[in-house]
Scaffold this motif. Structure first.
Motif, mmCIF file in Angstrom:
data_model
loop_
_atom_site.group_PDB
_atom_site.id
_atom_site.type_symbol
_atom_site.label_atom_id
_atom_site.label_comp_id
_atom_site.label_asym_id
_atom_site.label_seq_id
_atom_site.Cartn_x
_atom_site.Cartn_y
_atom_site.Cartn_z
ATOM 1 N N VAL A 189 53.690 -75.210 27.979
ATOM 2 C CA VAL A 189 53.008 -74.559 29.110
ATOM 3 C C VAL A 189 52.842 -73.074 28.824
ATOM 4 N N VAL A 190 53.908 -72.442 28.367
ATOM 5 C CA VAL A 190 53.859 -71.008 28.058
ATOM 6 C C VAL A 190 52.897 -70.742 26.904
ATOM 7 N N GLU A 209 38.203 -75.590 16.378
ATOM 8 C CA GLU A 209 38.617 -74.214 16.075
ATOM 9 C C GLU A 209 39.599 -73.708 17.138
ATOM 10 N N GLU A 210 39.344 -74.046 18.397
ATOM 11 C CA GLU A 210 40.281 -73.669 19.464
ATOM 12 C C GLU A 210 41.604 -74.416 19.296
ATOM 13 N N ALA A 211 41.531 -75.674 18.891
ATOM 14 C CA ALA A 211 42.744 -76.464 18.658
ATOM 15 C C ALA A 211 43.610 -75.822 17.571
ATOM 16 N N LEU A 212 42.969 -75.259 16.541
ATOM 17 C CA LEU A 212 43.711 -74.556 15.483
ATOM 18 C C LEU A 212 44.497 -73.378 16.058
ATOM 19 N N LYS A 213 43.836 -72.596 16.906
ATOM 20 C CA LYS A 213 44.490 -71.432 17.505
ATOM 21 C C LYS A 213 45.628 -71.854 18.432
ATOM 22 N N ILE A 214 45.378 -72.887 19.227
ATOM 23 C CA ILE A 214 46.415 -73.380 20.142
ATOM 24 C C ILE A 214 47.636 -73.822 19.342
ATOM 25 N N THR A 262 55.484 -70.012 19.942
ATOM 26 C CA THR A 262 56.213 -70.103 21.213
ATOM 27 C C THR A 262 57.532 -70.847 21.032
ATOM 28 N N TYR A 263 57.485 -71.984 20.355
ATOM 29 C CA TYR A 263 58.737 -72.718 20.125
ATOM 30 C C TYR A 263 59.716 -71.876 19.312
ATOM 31 N N LYS A 264 59.234 -71.152 18.326
ATOM 32 C CA LYS A 264 60.114 -70.296 17.524
ATOM 33 C C LYS A 264 60.694 -69.177 18.382
ATOM 34 N N ARG A 265 59.880 -68.626 19.270
ATOM 35 C CA ARG A 265 60.344 -67.557 20.156
ATOM 36 C C ARG A 265 61.507 -68.029 21.036
ATOM 37 N N TYR A 266 61.504 -69.306 21.392
ATOM 38 C CA TYR A 266 62.598 -69.860 22.200
ATOM 39 C C TYR A 266 63.748 -70.372 21.337
#
Length: 177
Positions: free
Chosen positions: A90-91, A138-143, A150-154
């Motif tokens: 979500v984040v 291309e958007e899927a690549l960025k996501i 995000t997972y690494k940040r947590y």
């Protein structure tokens, strides 16, 4: 260890649902992605793309639903349970769309920890769009890059699942747990 919560994540169109379905066919406990349910419920209320029209409301509904799934996973009498996406997704999407969100989003992600994260990389050959998946490849690549960071940040270290057949990807995941 009992009730290990294992997330399968990745950008749109990376094969998450196919793998979750295959895991379920093999008798594994799985909780399915809820964003399509949220989107379809909004459409019934006349909102074509809730995420695009009211991103914070959409994300609040997703966060609530995924927190419910997290709590549900704790109640299972099983060694492990697979979840199609986790709370940090979500984040990641909110950050991708540069949408502000309350600090409670971070707190929920920090306080409700998963045991293992598998991430599916973008894969152009299997990517398709549909009525609920409106992103371009291309958007899927960025996501996907936002999901990784995000997972690494947590504090997670996502395991990348290789680009193989659904059966081979499923076996890879089962071998790693």
């Amino acid at each position: 260890m009992k009730n290990r919560k294992i997330v399968i994540t990745g950008g749109p169109g990376t094969g998450k649902s196919s793998i979750i379905n295959r895991l379920e066919e093999k008798g594994e406990k799985c909780l399915h992605e809820i964003s399509r349910q949220v989107t379809l419920e909004a459409k019934k209320q006349g909102i074509d793309q809730l995420f695009l029209e009211q991103p914070l409301l959409f994300s609040e509904k997703l966060l609530e639903g995924r927190l419910d799934q997290y709590l549900e996973a704790m109640e299972f009498n099983s060694d492990h349970i697979f979840l199609d996406r986790g709370l940090p997704d979500v984040v990641a999407y909110m950050d991708y769309f540069d949408t502000k969100y309350p600090e409670i989003f971070n707190k929920i992600c920090q306080n409700n920890r998963y045991d293992l994260i598998f991430i599916l990389p973008p894969w152009k050959e299997i990517y398709t769009s549909d009525n609920e998946r409106y992103e371009s490849y291309e958007e899927a690549l960025k996501i996907s890059s936002y999901l990784y960071s995000t997972y690494k940040r947590y504090g997670y270290n996502p395991i990348e699942v290789p680009k193989l057949s659904v059966e081979e990807r499923t076996s890879f995941i089962l071998d790693k747990i």
